[in-house]
Design an enzyme around this catalytic site. Structure first.
Site, PDB file in Angstrom:
ATOM      1  N   ASN A   1      -8.909  -1.101   5.907  1.00 18.49           N
ATOM      2  CA  ASN A   1      -9.611  -1.264   4.638  1.00 18.49           C
ATOM      3  C   ASN A   1      -8.878  -2.212   3.699  1.00 18.49           C
ATOM      4  OD1 ASN A   1     -11.957   0.677   4.777  1.00 18.49           O
ATOM      5  ND2 ASN A   1     -10.267   2.049   5.284  1.00 18.49           N
TER       6      ASN A   1
ATOM      7  N   ASP B   1      -0.159   5.055   0.761  1.00 20.39           N
ATOM      8  CA  ASP B   1      -0.382   6.114   1.740  1.00 20.39           C
ATOM      9  C   ASP B   1      -0.160   5.632   3.170  1.00 20.39           C
ATOM     10  OD1 ASP B   1      -1.076   7.559  -0.459  1.00 20.39           O
ATOM     11  OD2 ASP B   1      -3.231   7.551  -0.067  1.00 20.39           O
TER      12      ASP B   1
ATOM     13  N   ASP C   1       0.864  -1.176   0.000  1.00 19.58           N
ATOM     14  CA  ASP C   1       0.000   0.000   0.000  1.00 19.58           C
ATOM     15  C   ASP C   1       0.901   1.227   0.000  1.00 19.58           C
ATOM     16  OD1 ASP C   1      -2.358   1.701   0.555  1.00 19.58           O
ATOM     17  OD2 ASP C   1      -1.460   1.875   2.546  1.00 19.58           O
TER      18      ASP C   1
ATOM     19  N   ALA D   1      -5.127   3.506  -4.154  1.00 17.47           N
ATOM     20  CA  ALA D   1      -6.292   4.152  -4.749  1.00 17.47           C
ATOM     21  C   ALA D   1      -5.900   5.380  -5.545  1.00 17.47           C
ATOM     22  CB  ALA D   1      -7.293   4.550  -3.657  1.00 17.47           C
TER      23      ALA D   1
ATOM     24  N   LYS E   1      -8.753  -3.610  -4.349  1.00 18.73           N
ATOM     25  CA  LYS E   1      -7.315  -3.871  -4.244  1.00 18.73           C
ATOM     26  C   LYS E   1      -7.046  -5.370  -4.247  1.00 18.73           C
ATOM     27  CE  LYS E   1      -5.283   0.097  -1.837  1.00 18.73           C
ATOM     28  NZ  LYS E   1      -4.491   0.477  -0.649  1.00 18.73           N
TER      29      LYS E   1
END
Length: 319
Positions: A250, A74, A72, A180, A224
């Site tokens: 998430n 962020d 991921d 994202a 994802k």
């Protein structure tokens, strides 16, 4: 209490649009990784590495070409949200008009206050954000993205996470960003870090010009996981031998796909989930900051809406 129902988190499973977004992201990632491999230089792979090494020397396994790592972006690889920094750069270049600031600021404030995802609010944020890039050429945004990386992102990479990614590269494994953020932005970051490529939200373009629509939906949550699943199938990977890293609950669907899930700078929900399942944890924040720092997941979905807080601050400063 019924009036507060919008504060209650909603559980979402993979939908047809999630699958479409995941497959589109996987296809874009594979194409971009081929370009990145051709342009990558050995000097980039060693630049900015921290002295820190993973505490488990037996992992990743050297020479295991059926394994890969998925990171991921962020608050996992980068401090803060890539879209926030990208938005700052676009505002600086006058992509935002003053009349748009109030609307974006409200959307951002609502995301931060609620901390959950309301479909109507998220759709409104996506439509507003996509309207900013509609009509612009993909090549233009890519060029601007290179500049924005140097201005706002290069100094915000977590050294500890960067070292984990490098460990996979040194073991001969591919390393992918999964975010994202727009795939164009994610691809720039992956290339600058010497990674294999990136899975990101795919915005529709015709003849190299953005239409203002997405392919499927933002690469978030279940999408994802679908992207990772699609890429693993295309690359012939064994997910039980792969690793995934994230800060957000998430991303539990993505983390649950692999045999080696890591919680990096985790939010409270992910920390609890990781401890219950004895997942590995890494926290590169310090003191109270570790408990407070975090970007609500919804903020990462309104492509470019994350930059509005900085835009408002800059506007006030100029006044």
């Amino acid at each position: 209490m019924a009036a507060l129902g919008w504060l209650t988190p909603r559980r979402r499973s993979a939908t047809a649009r999630s699958v479409l977004a995941g497959e589109a992201a996987a296809e874009a990632a594979r194409k971009s990784s081929q370009e990145l491999a051709e342009r990558a230089a050995l000097s980039e792979l060693s630049a900015g590495l921290a002295d820190e090494k993973p505490s488990e020397p037996e992992f990743p396994v050297v020479g295991d070409d059926l394994a890969a790592a998925f990171f991921d972006l962020d608050n996992t690889v980068m401090q803060g949200a890539a879209l926030f920094h990208f938005g700052r750069g676009l505002y600086k270049r006058q992509f935002f008009q003053r009349r748009e600031l109030a609307r974006f600021a409200w959307q951002q404030a609502w995301f931060r206050l609620a901390g959950v995802e309301d479909p109507e609010h998220m759709q409104d944020a996506r439509d507003s954000a996509l309207s900013i890039v509609k009509g612009h050429r993909v090549s233009e945004l890519m060029s601007i993205g290179e500049e924005i990386y140097d201005e706002y992102m290069a100094d915000r990479i977590w050294p500890g996470t960067r070292a984990l990614a490098q460990a996979h590269l040194d073991a001969g494994q591919k390393v992918w960003l999964v975010t994202a953020a727009p795939v164009e932005t994610a691809t720039i970051i992956a290339r600058r870090l010497g990674l294999t490529g990136a899975l990101g939200t795919v915005a529709e373009s015709v003849d190299g010009v953005y239409t203002g629509r997405l392919v499927g939906e933002p690469l978030h949550g279940p999408a994802k996981a679908e992207a990772v699943r699609a890429l693993a199938a295309a690359e012939g990977l064994d997910l039980s031998r792969c690793a995934a890293y994230s800060d957000s609950h998430n991303d539990i669907p993505m983390l649950s796909l692999v045999g080696h899930p890591y919680a990096i700078n985790p939010d409270a929900k992910l920390r609890r989930h990781a401890r219950e399942r004895e997942w590995r944890l890494r926290d590169y924040r310090t003191g109270r900051k570790a408990a407070k720092v975090g970007i609500p997941a919804a903020a990462g979905v309104g492509a470019l809406a994350g930059g509005t807080a900085a835009a408002v601050a800059l506007h006030r400063r100029r006044r």
